[in-house]
Scaffold this active site. Structure first.
Site, PDB file in Angstrom:
ATOM      1  N   SER A  60       0.863  -1.173   0.000  1.00  0.00           N
ATOM      2  CA  SER A  60       0.000   0.000   0.000  1.00  0.00           C
ATOM      3  C   SER A  60       0.894   1.215   0.000  1.00  0.00           C
ATOM      4  CB  SER A  60      -0.902  -0.007   1.239  1.00  0.00           C
ATOM      5  OG  SER A  60      -1.755   1.110   1.212  1.00  0.00           O
ATOM      6  N   ARG A 308      -0.320  -4.539  -6.440  1.00  0.00           N
ATOM      7  CA  ARG A 308      -1.576  -5.094  -5.925  1.00  0.00           C
ATOM      8  C   ARG A 308      -2.741  -4.342  -6.543  1.00  0.00           C
ATOM      9  NH1 ARG A 308      -5.198  -7.835  -4.675  1.00  0.00           N
ATOM     10  NH2 ARG A 308      -5.789  -8.710  -2.649  1.00  0.00           N
ATOM     11  N   THR A 344      -7.064   1.872   4.210  1.00  0.00           N
ATOM     12  CA  THR A 344      -6.690   1.202   5.463  1.00  0.00           C
ATOM     13  C   THR A 344      -7.686   1.496   6.576  1.00  0.00           C
ATOM     14  OG1 THR A 344      -4.358   1.347   4.824  1.00  0.00           O
ATOM     15  CG2 THR A 344      -4.834   0.842   7.116  1.00  0.00           C
ATOM     16  N   CYS A 497       0.410  -7.187 -16.797  1.00  0.00           N
ATOM     17  CA  CYS A 497       0.978  -7.923 -15.662  1.00  0.00           C
ATOM     18  C   CYS A 497       2.263  -7.242 -15.213  1.00  0.00           C
ATOM     19  CB  CYS A 497       1.264  -9.373 -16.034  1.00  0.00           C
ATOM     20  SG  CYS A 497       2.154 -10.215 -14.705  1.00  0.00           S
ATOM     21  N   CYS A 521       4.661 -14.583 -10.152  1.00  0.00           N
ATOM     22  CA  CYS A 521       3.427 -13.880  -9.758  1.00  0.00           C
ATOM     23  C   CYS A 521       3.572 -13.198  -8.401  1.00  0.00           C
ATOM     24  CB  CYS A 521       2.274 -14.881  -9.719  1.00  0.00           C
ATOM     25  SG  CYS A 521       0.724 -14.155  -9.207  1.00  0.00           S
ATOM     26  N   CYS A 524      -1.102  -9.856  -7.555  1.00  0.00           N
ATOM     27  CA  CYS A 524      -1.821  -8.567  -7.621  1.00  0.00           C
ATOM     28  C   CYS A 524      -3.253  -8.755  -8.072  1.00  0.00           C
ATOM     29  CB  CYS A 524      -1.085  -7.578  -8.515  1.00  0.00           C
ATOM     30  SG  CYS A 524      -1.326  -7.831 -10.289  1.00  0.00           S
ATOM     31  N   CYS A 527      -4.813  -9.964 -13.642  1.00  0.00           N
ATOM     32  CA  CYS A 527      -5.221 -10.834 -14.756  1.00  0.00           C
ATOM     33  C   CYS A 527      -6.617 -11.384 -14.536  1.00  0.00           C
ATOM     34  CB  CYS A 527      -4.198 -11.949 -14.945  1.00  0.00           C
ATOM     35  SG  CYS A 527      -3.779 -12.839 -13.440  1.00  0.00           S
TER      36      CYS A 527
END
Lengths: 553, 251
Positions: A60, A308, A344, A497, A521, A524, A527
């Site tokens: 974040s 993310r 958050t 990606c 990977c 996130c 895809c």
């Protein structure tokens, strides 16, 4: 512990019963766990996370508004919560290719962006701290285990089943095969973050999205830099919009100075973009070369990288948050406040409210925590999201310039109480134009000083992924890829990606195919969201796989 | 014969993490970095558990010397199958000599028939603690083990040496240090992690064990290796030989 044989594959599984099982150790899940044990220390609460440790999969910005934290722990300062860098200076820039125009009187024009009283933090470190508090309150936390399946009994969610370990690439059991375990629960709290895989199953199972707008997402890609001490301005916060995105693509950069000579830099691209040639990763890289950003990085070194997806849809896209046996919290429901660029405090608050509703359901032995919806509506969380609801869709509807103008009017004149609600008409997978109808984008080559390629970036995510396991990224129907993804959209997944998982390649016989480097990977979920035909399915790999984000993320 | 096996385990920066030199140049950044059990210690522990499963050992005791957080490593070890754990608590950075001296105290206290430990830790790569411990105890040692067989109060240990395998017989008690190919450690399964929470973990204070912990070494500087230059692809063998002669000047 009991043994049970109820699984469809007749694998013998251990079973353990809890009052509450929580899936996901981010701010929502941990706040829910803490609140449950604060209210009822007798309750057995078990929290799982697919990351190898709490914080390992947390990415974040992050500027945090401490409102929910102050409700959870009024003495958070004495407890040593890692909120150490108060926001000291704030800028919002509109970028053209060479220039930056600072938005004046920010606190009046865009009250959502007012960060006075907020802190720049590492959300990963914050979650590690929350986990310590939770454990001290008696919550059992098990990182390194993915919740892989719902455990459904008599039509209600009765817990989850963890992933099997020790299966090889072909699906055969290895010598160290360990079957997943049933964690049964009277109530299950899902806190998986945006596009959670079990949340998706729950939403489908109980039709929780009936009658609401599709969710719309953004992809955040972030780097942490260590810069020379003399350049560091603790608490400096800068956001930008405009260049390098066109007026119909929503997104922008953030740059925060925090901690010990650290800079958090990142870029969020809304996944409802239409040009298949767009690469969120390259947009993030090239923004660093803008004069308003470059000087922050010069003389520094990049130490971490992650990505993310986040939920941007707000109230219009919020699914029904309760169902028989459980609730959805945080970003897997979609409580993020996009105009504030913060999720958050809302994730934490939703977790705390969910905990109250779950306590009531347990007390009265009800299957569904129905009071959750009412408690949400009575809370500041709801008022906040209600006031913010029209801003994000205005940008989709009218583009950046009119969208920005509208957001000023909505906030200043109507103060979020406009007598209308703008909709999110499209799911993100439906917005791409065919590649031959969209302009190609020429991205500059990385200089390996300020800008980098994907390979060296992913290297900084600390990924652990045993290659001898079934791939966790599956094409539901491999035949579709060539006709749709490749022919019509020129393989957009190889650009969106951020970890270089997808590569369009050609076989010896000349046929094109999609190479899937699943071991790259970073979880996130882009895809799963953006694939035009929803042909890519993300499921959790073996527990403990994936990135290992270090301090600062 | 049944004996106790002692397995020392070290908490180190996880092998998936790219280590970063701390800003002061005195070491590697460990703040907020994922830590886990030294992989060679995991192998040594797996071997000890297998010896117990085969009936050669009665119990497996793990010991870690380090900060309070090292108890996570010990819990993992017990989830893999160790029966009990000892944490020798210290916040100081210890050198192999001090570690070996502390382990000697633990050996004298626990009286194991075998110490099974990693050949080295992946953080400082010293490869010394096992050897020093064996010498201090006056025990035989078999290092770099790739196979261990126990019979008649002896251990037959295959060692990975340059150019082949050397087989040595050591009488027990002994110190055996594990190499990479000895075995493949098992997972700590979730049910076993849950059960491990209830296994005994004793905490001792390193300062209280009467061992001199003073460092003998001074770290002058820690720096990252220089970036590797990009390679070139040569067309022919002749070109390669030419380049080796004229550019690399190694022929």
């Amino acid at each position: 512990m009991t043994q049970s044989k109820i699984d469809d594959n007749a694998i013998e599984r251990d079973e353990m019963a809890f009052d509450v099982v929580i899936v996901g150790g981010g701010p929502a899940g941990l706040s829910a766990a803490i609140h449950l044990r604060q209210k009822n220390p007798e309750l057995s609460v078990c929290l799982l996370d697919k990351g190898s440790e709490i914080g390992a999969h947390i990415v974040s910005g992050a500027v945090i508004e401490p409102r929910a934290l102050a409700e959870l722990f009024p003495d958070w300062k004495e407890r040593g919560a890692p909120l150490n860098t108060p926001v000291s200076e704030e800028k919002l820039l509109y970028l053209t290719e060479k220039r930056a125009i600072s938005v004046p009187a920010l606190h009046v024009l865009m009250p959502q962006m007012d960060n006075r009283g907020n802190y720049v933090i590492s959300l990963g470190d914050f979650c590690r701290w929350l986990a310590e508090q939770a454990e001290a309150l008696g919550v059992e936390i098990y990182p390194g285990f993915a919740a892989a399946q719902l455990h459904i009994q008599e039509g209600r969610v009765a817990g989850i089943i963890t992933g099997d370990m020790g299966i090889d690439r072909e699906g055969k059991h290895k010598a160290d095969f360990t079957p997943g375990m049933i964690l049964s629960a009277r109530q299950t709290i899902f806190a998986e973050g945006a596009r959670g895989s079990l949340s998706a199953d729950v939403i489908a199972q109980y039709n929780l999205r009936d009658g609401i707008d599709p969710q719309t997402y953004g992809l955040g890609i972030k780097e942490v830099w260590e810069i020379p001490k003399e350049k560091h301005r603790p608490g400096f916060v800068q956001h930008s919009f405009g260049w390098p995105l066109d007026a119909h693509t929503y997104g922008g950069a953030f740059l925060y100075h925090f901690g010990e000579n650290l800079v958090s830099y990142g870029f969020v691209t809304a996944l409802d973009y239409s040009n298949p040639w767009l690469s969120p990763f390259e947009e993030m890289q090239r923004t660093k070369t803008h004069p308003a950003f470059r000087h922050h990085f010069e003389g520094g070194r990049r130490i971490s990288y992650g990505a993310r997806a986040l939920s941007e849809g707000g109230l219009q896209s919020l699914p029904r948050p309760s169902f028989p046996g459980g609730v959805l919290t945080g970003d897997c429901a979609g409580f993020l406040n996009m105009p504030k660029i913060k999720g958050t405090h809302t994730a934490m608050k939703s977790g705390m409210i969910a905990a109250d509703a779950v306590l009531a359901a347990l007390e009265h032995d009800r299957a569904e925590a129905q009071s959750y919806q009412d408690l949400l509506r009575q809370s500041w969380l709801w008022s906040e999201l209600h006031a913010a609801r029209n801003i994000r869709p205005a940008f989709s509807k009218w583009g950046m310039h009119v969208g920005a103008l509208y957001s000023g009017i909505d906030s200043m004149i109507f103060r979020g109480n406009a007598p209308w609600t703008l909709r999110h008409p499209h799911a993100d997978n439906t917005t791409l134009k065919p590649a031959n109808k969209a302009p190609k984008i020429a991205y500059p080559k990385p200089d390996d000083i300020i800008t980098f390629d994907r390979t060296s970036s992913v290297f900084l995510s600390g990924i652990s992924h045993d290659e001898n396991q079934p791939t966790h990224l599956k094409l539901r129907n491999p035949a579709i890829w060539n006709d749709v993804n490749e022919t019509r959209y020129a393989s957009p997944e190889s650009r969106y990606c951020p970890a270089g998982v997808y590569e369009a390649d050609t076989r010896e016989d000349g046929e094109k195919y999609l190479r899937i480097n699943a071991q790259n990977c970073v979880h996130c979920k882009s895809c799963d969201i953006k694939d035009p035909q929803q042909n890519i399915r993300w499921c959790p790999p073996e527990g403990g796989s994936g990135p290992n984000y270090s301090s600062g993320m | 014969m049944t004996m106790k096996v002692l397995v020392p385990v070290k908490r180190v920066v996880d092998y998936n993490i790219k280590p970063r030199v701390a800003a002061d140049g005195r070491g590697v950044e460990t703040q907020g970095v994922k830590m886990s059990m030294n992989p060679f210690d995991e192998i040594a522990l797996e071997e000890a558990i297998r010896l117990r499963e085969k009936g050669h050992a009665s119990s497996v005791v793990v010991v870690s010397i380090g900060p309070q957080a090292a108890q996570d490593t010990l819990r993992t070890a017990m989830a893999m199958g160790a029966d009990q754990a000892i944490l020798v608590r210290t916040d100081a950075a210890l050198e192999p000599l001090a570690v070996a001296n502390l382990l000697k105290v633990i050996v004298e206290r626990e009286n194991p028939g075998l110490v099974s430990m990693g050949k080295q830790a992946i953080d400082d790569d010293m490869n010394a603690t096992g050897q020093i411990l064996a010498a201090k105890l006056g025990w035989p040692q078999a290092t770099f083990a790739s196979q261990v067989k126990i019979h008649d109060g002896k251990a037959e240990v295959s060692r990975e040496v340059d150019g082949g395998i050397e087989v040595v017989n050591v009488s027990l008690p002994a110190v055996i240090t594990a190499d990479l190919r000895l075995n493949e450690p098992r997972y700590a399964s979730l049910p076993n992690i849950m059960k491990a929470r209830k296994k005994p973990l004793e905490t001792l204070d390193a300062e209280s064990l009467g061992v001199d912990l003073t460092p003998r070494l001074k770290v002058v500087n820690v720096s990252e290796p220089p970036e590797r230059q990009a390679g070139v692809i040569v067309e022919t063998v002749d070109e390669l030989v030419h380049k080796l002669k004229t550019e690399a000047k190694v022929l």
